[in-house]
Design an enzyme around this catalytic site. Structure first.
Site, PDB file in Angstrom:
ATOM      1  CG  HIS A 188      -1.935   1.016   1.335  1.00 22.56           C
ATOM      2  ND1 HIS A 188      -2.225   1.670   2.507  1.00 22.56           N
ATOM      3  CD2 HIS A 188      -2.785   1.501   0.397  1.00 22.56           C
ATOM      4  CE1 HIS A 188      -3.226   2.519   2.287  1.00 22.56           C
ATOM      5  NE2 HIS A 188      -3.580   2.449   1.018  1.00 22.56           N
ATOM      6  CG  HIS A 228      -3.861   9.410   0.508  1.00 26.07           C
ATOM      7  ND1 HIS A 228      -4.767  10.080   1.301  1.00 26.07           N
ATOM      8  CD2 HIS A 228      -4.396   8.177   0.288  1.00 26.07           C
ATOM      9  CE1 HIS A 228      -5.797   9.284   1.556  1.00 26.07           C
ATOM     10  NE2 HIS A 228      -5.597   8.126   0.952  1.00 26.07           N
TER      11      HIS A 228
END
Ligand code: G3P
Ligand code: MG
Length: 253
Positions: A12, A54
Protein backbone atom coordinates in the site's frame (compact mmCIF):
# COMPACT_ATOMS: atom_id res chain seq x y z
CA UNK A 1 -9.15 -10.40 -18.41
CA UNK A 2 -9.76 -14.12 -17.95
CA UNK A 3 -7.35 -14.74 -15.12
CA UNK A 4 -5.92 -12.34 -12.56
CA UNK A 5 -2.27 -11.78 -13.43
CA UNK A 6 -1.38 -9.80 -10.30
CA UNK A 7 0.38 -10.94 -7.14
CA UNK A 8 -1.82 -11.75 -4.16
CA UNK A 9 -0.30 -9.02 -2.00
CA UNK A 10 0.11 -5.34 -2.86
CA UNK A 11 2.29 -2.92 -0.92
CA UNK A 12 0.00 0.00 0.00
CA UNK A 13 1.29 3.42 -1.07
CA UNK A 14 4.63 1.85 -2.01
CA UNK A 15 6.17 0.81 1.27
CA UNK A 16 3.17 0.66 3.58
CA UNK A 17 3.89 2.24 6.93
CA UNK A 18 7.60 1.40 6.73
CA UNK A 19 8.45 4.30 4.42
CA UNK A 20 7.03 7.67 3.42
CA UNK A 21 3.93 6.95 1.37
CA UNK A 22 3.79 7.63 -2.35
CA UNK A 23 7.53 8.18 -2.80
CA UNK A 24 10.26 6.42 -4.77
CA UNK A 25 11.89 5.53 -1.44
CA UNK A 26 8.61 3.82 -0.53
CA UNK A 27 8.69 1.78 -3.73
CA UNK A 28 12.26 0.76 -2.94
CA UNK A 29 11.31 -0.33 0.58
CA UNK A 30 8.36 -2.30 -0.83
CA UNK A 31 10.66 -4.01 -3.32
CA UNK A 32 13.26 -4.67 -0.62
CA UNK A 33 10.70 -6.86 1.17
CA UNK A 34 10.25 -8.78 -2.06
CA UNK A 35 6.93 -7.26 -3.06
CA UNK A 36 6.04 -7.42 -6.74
CA UNK A 37 2.92 -5.24 -6.75
CA UNK A 38 2.59 -1.70 -5.43
CA UNK A 39 -0.41 0.56 -5.04
CA UNK A 40 0.00 4.35 -5.07
CA UNK A 41 -2.14 7.47 -5.42
CA UNK A 42 -1.82 9.75 -8.46
CA UNK A 43 -3.26 13.22 -8.97
CA UNK A 44 -2.55 16.45 -10.89
CA UNK A 45 -0.62 19.58 -9.96
CA UNK A 46 -1.96 23.00 -10.98
CA UNK A 47 0.02 22.72 -14.22
CA UNK A 48 -1.41 19.24 -14.88
CA UNK A 49 1.66 17.18 -14.06
CA UNK A 50 0.64 13.71 -12.84
CA UNK A 51 2.40 13.04 -9.51
CA UNK A 52 1.93 11.02 -6.34
CA UNK A 53 0.10 12.31 -3.27
CA UNK A 54 -2.77 10.89 -1.23
CA UNK A 55 -4.42 13.95 0.29
CA UNK A 56 -5.84 17.10 -1.34
CA UNK A 57 -3.34 19.09 0.73
CA UNK A 58 0.37 18.64 1.31
CA UNK A 59 0.71 19.20 5.06
CA UNK A 60 0.25 15.69 6.43
CA UNK A 61 2.99 14.18 4.27
CA UNK A 62 5.40 17.05 3.59
CA UNK A 63 6.93 20.19 5.07
CA UNK A 64 4.69 22.39 2.88
CA UNK A 65 1.22 23.83 3.32
CA UNK A 66 -1.79 24.23 1.10
CA UNK A 67 -3.85 22.66 -1.64
CA UNK A 68 -1.94 20.56 -4.16
CA UNK A 69 -4.35 21.57 -6.93
CA UNK A 70 -3.15 25.19 -6.59
CA UNK A 71 0.58 24.39 -6.67
CA UNK A 72 2.67 23.93 -9.78
CA UNK A 73 4.72 20.75 -9.88
CA UNK A 74 7.98 22.71 -9.51
CA UNK A 75 6.73 23.95 -6.11
CA UNK A 76 5.57 20.49 -5.07
CA UNK A 77 8.87 18.92 -6.14
CA UNK A 78 10.79 21.28 -3.85
CA UNK A 79 8.98 19.99 -0.75
CA UNK A 80 10.35 17.34 1.62
CA UNK A 81 7.88 14.45 1.58
CA UNK A 82 10.12 12.09 3.54
CA UNK A 83 11.08 13.63 6.89
CA UNK A 84 7.59 13.34 8.37
CA UNK A 85 8.05 9.57 8.33
CA UNK A 86 11.70 9.37 9.39
CA UNK A 87 14.80 11.54 9.25
CA UNK A 88 16.52 8.99 7.05
CA UNK A 89 14.05 9.83 4.28
CA UNK A 90 14.77 13.58 4.46
CA UNK A 91 14.46 15.38 1.13
CA UNK A 92 12.46 12.64 -0.57
CA UNK A 93 10.20 14.39 -3.10
CA UNK A 94 6.70 13.69 -4.35
CA UNK A 95 7.60 11.92 -7.60
CA UNK A 96 6.04 12.40 -11.00
CA UNK A 97 4.17 9.47 -12.47
CA UNK A 98 6.94 9.30 -15.09
CA UNK A 99 9.56 8.81 -12.37
CA UNK A 100 7.37 6.16 -10.77
CA UNK A 101 7.01 4.28 -14.06
CA UNK A 102 10.78 4.22 -14.49
CA UNK A 103 11.27 3.10 -10.88
CA UNK A 104 8.71 0.28 -11.22
CA UNK A 105 10.48 -0.86 -14.34
CA UNK A 106 13.86 -0.81 -12.60
CA UNK A 107 12.56 -2.71 -9.57
CA UNK A 108 10.35 -5.15 -11.50
CA UNK A 109 7.17 -3.93 -9.80
CA UNK A 110 3.67 -4.19 -11.19
CA UNK A 111 1.49 -1.17 -10.45
CA UNK A 112 -2.00 -0.43 -9.21
CA UNK A 113 -2.35 3.23 -10.14
CA UNK A 114 -5.08 4.69 -7.95
CA UNK A 115 -6.45 7.84 -9.58
CA UNK A 116 -7.04 10.18 -6.65
CA UNK A 117 -8.39 13.47 -8.03
CA UNK A 118 -8.27 16.65 -6.01
CA UNK A 119 -11.82 17.75 -5.24
CA UNK A 120 -13.56 18.88 -8.40
CA UNK A 121 -10.84 17.67 -10.79
CA UNK A 122 -12.19 14.17 -11.42
CA UNK A 123 -12.51 14.23 -15.19
CA UNK A 124 -9.21 15.85 -16.12
CA UNK A 125 -7.36 13.76 -13.55
CA UNK A 126 -8.84 10.54 -14.89
CA UNK A 127 -8.14 11.55 -18.46
CA UNK A 128 -4.54 12.64 -17.93
CA UNK A 129 -3.47 10.00 -15.41
CA UNK A 130 -5.06 7.31 -17.61
CA UNK A 131 -3.33 8.50 -20.77
CA UNK A 132 -0.02 9.04 -18.99
CA UNK A 133 -0.13 5.58 -17.41
CA UNK A 134 -0.77 3.96 -20.78
CA UNK A 135 2.01 5.94 -22.44
CA UNK A 136 4.61 5.60 -19.70
CA UNK A 137 4.14 1.93 -18.96
CA UNK A 138 4.14 1.06 -22.62
CA UNK A 139 7.42 2.91 -23.03
CA UNK A 140 8.85 1.45 -19.84
CA UNK A 141 7.71 -2.10 -20.36
CA UNK A 142 8.26 -2.50 -24.06
CA UNK A 143 8.07 -6.18 -24.77
CA UNK A 144 6.73 -7.14 -21.34
CA UNK A 145 3.27 -8.61 -21.38
CA UNK A 146 0.82 -9.92 -18.85
CA UNK A 147 0.87 -7.40 -16.04
CA UNK A 148 -0.38 -4.06 -17.31
CA UNK A 149 -0.83 -1.26 -14.79
CA UNK A 150 -4.22 -1.60 -13.10
CA UNK A 151 -6.13 1.67 -12.89
CA UNK A 152 -8.50 2.17 -9.97
CA UNK A 153 -10.45 5.02 -8.42
CA UNK A 154 -13.15 5.85 -5.90
CA UNK A 155 -14.26 8.41 -8.47
CA UNK A 156 -16.64 7.01 -11.06
CA UNK A 157 -16.14 10.12 -13.22
CA UNK A 158 -12.35 9.78 -13.09
CA UNK A 159 -12.45 6.12 -14.06
CA UNK A 160 -14.89 6.88 -16.87
CA UNK A 161 -12.50 9.52 -18.22
CA UNK A 162 -9.59 7.08 -17.90
CA UNK A 163 -11.56 4.56 -19.89
CA UNK A 164 -11.77 7.11 -22.71
CA UNK A 165 -8.09 8.01 -22.63
CA UNK A 166 -6.67 4.55 -21.89
CA UNK A 167 -9.27 2.06 -23.15
CA UNK A 168 -6.85 -0.87 -23.14
CA UNK A 169 -5.82 -0.67 -19.49
CA UNK A 170 -7.72 -2.77 -16.95
CA UNK A 171 -9.90 -0.87 -14.47
CA UNK A 172 -11.13 -1.49 -10.94
CA UNK A 173 -13.77 0.57 -9.16
CA UNK A 174 -13.00 1.37 -5.53
CA UNK A 175 -15.50 1.47 -2.71
CA UNK A 176 -15.33 1.74 1.01
CA UNK A 177 -18.75 0.13 1.49
CA UNK A 178 -19.77 -1.86 -1.57
CA UNK A 179 -23.04 -0.18 -2.67
CA UNK A 180 -26.23 -1.96 -3.74
CA UNK A 181 -25.61 -1.05 -7.39
CA UNK A 182 -22.03 -2.38 -7.62
CA UNK A 183 -22.97 -4.60 -10.57
CA UNK A 184 -24.33 -1.72 -12.63
CA UNK A 185 -21.41 0.59 -11.83
CA UNK A 186 -18.66 -1.92 -12.56
CA UNK A 187 -20.42 -3.14 -15.71
CA UNK A 188 -20.91 0.39 -17.04
CA UNK A 189 -17.17 1.02 -16.68
CA UNK A 190 -16.26 -2.42 -18.00
CA UNK A 191 -14.20 -3.09 -14.87
CA UNK A 192 -12.13 -6.22 -14.36
CA UNK A 193 -12.09 -5.77 -10.60
CA UNK A 194 -13.84 -4.35 -7.59
CA UNK A 195 -11.69 -2.89 -4.81
CA UNK A 196 -13.21 -2.58 -1.35
CA UNK A 197 -12.39 -2.00 2.28
CA UNK A 198 -11.95 -5.40 3.85
CA UNK A 199 -13.86 -4.15 6.90
CA UNK A 200 -17.13 -4.25 5.01
CA UNK A 201 -16.60 -7.50 3.13
CA UNK A 202 -18.08 -10.82 4.16
CA UNK A 203 -17.91 -14.22 2.57
CA UNK A 204 -21.34 -14.04 0.90
CA UNK A 205 -20.60 -10.66 -0.68
CA UNK A 206 -17.19 -11.83 -1.91
CA UNK A 207 -18.86 -14.84 -3.51
CA UNK A 208 -21.51 -12.68 -5.22
CA UNK A 209 -18.86 -10.34 -6.62
CA UNK A 210 -16.76 -13.26 -7.84
CA UNK A 211 -19.82 -14.90 -9.40
CA UNK A 212 -20.32 -11.74 -11.43
CA UNK A 213 -16.91 -12.40 -12.98
CA UNK A 214 -15.03 -9.66 -11.15
CA UNK A 215 -11.71 -9.99 -9.39
CA UNK A 216 -11.44 -8.48 -5.89
CA UNK A 217 -8.76 -6.40 -4.21
CA UNK A 218 -9.31 -5.76 -0.49
CA UNK A 219 -7.62 -2.89 1.38
CA UNK A 220 -6.01 -2.19 3.85
CA UNK A 221 -5.33 -5.54 5.46
CA UNK A 222 -2.69 -5.50 8.18
CA UNK A 223 -3.37 -8.77 9.95
CA UNK A 224 -2.11 -12.03 8.45
CA UNK A 225 -5.01 -14.16 9.72
CA UNK A 226 -7.49 -11.71 8.24
CA UNK A 227 -5.59 -11.72 4.95
CA UNK A 228 -5.77 -15.52 4.88
CA UNK A 229 -9.49 -15.47 5.66
CA UNK A 230 -10.15 -13.00 2.82
CA UNK A 231 -8.09 -15.12 0.42
CA UNK A 232 -10.03 -18.23 1.48
CA UNK A 233 -13.27 -16.44 0.57
CA UNK A 234 -11.89 -15.69 -2.89
CA UNK A 235 -10.32 -12.25 -2.54
CA UNK A 236 -7.63 -12.12 -5.22
CA UNK A 237 -5.27 -9.52 -3.78
CA UNK A 238 -4.92 -7.78 -0.42
CA UNK A 239 -3.33 -4.37 -0.14
CA UNK A 240 -1.31 -3.99 3.06
CA UNK A 241 0.54 -1.43 5.12
CA UNK A 242 2.34 -4.23 6.95
CA UNK A 243 4.61 -5.24 4.10
CA UNK A 244 6.87 -6.92 6.65
CA UNK A 245 4.11 -9.02 8.24
CA UNK A 246 2.23 -9.97 5.06
CA UNK A 247 5.02 -10.94 2.70
CA UNK A 248 4.74 -11.11 -1.07
CA UNK A 249 4.01 -14.85 -1.04
CA UNK A 250 2.05 -15.03 2.24
CA UNK A 251 -1.17 -15.93 0.45
CA UNK A 252 0.17 -18.21 -2.24
CA UNK A 253 -1.10 -21.76 -2.06
O1 G3P B 1 -6.41 1.44 -3.39
C1 G3P B 1 -6.61 0.96 -2.12
C2 G3P B 1 -6.48 2.03 -1.07
O2 G3P B 1 -5.29 2.74 -1.29
C3 G3P B 1 -7.64 2.98 -1.05
O3 G3P B 1 -7.61 3.87 0.03
O4 G3P B 1 -7.26 6.07 1.03
O5 G3P B 1 -5.44 4.40 1.09
O6 G3P B 1 -6.04 5.50 -1.05
P1 G3P B 1 -6.54 4.99 0.28
MG1 MG C 1 -4.70 4.48 -2.42
Amino acid sequence: MKSWPYPRVAAHRGGGTLAPENTLAGLRVGASFGHKLVEFDAKLSADNVAFLLHDDTVERTSNGRGAAARMRYAELAALDAGSWRDARFAGEPMPTLAQVAACCRELGLAANVEIKPCTGRDVETGRIVGAETARLWQAENEGQVGMPPLLSSFSYAALEAARESAPDLPRGLLFEHVPADWREQTAALDCVSLHASHRHLDEALVKRIKSAGLFILAYTVNDLDRARQLASWGVDTVCTDRIDLIGPYALDA
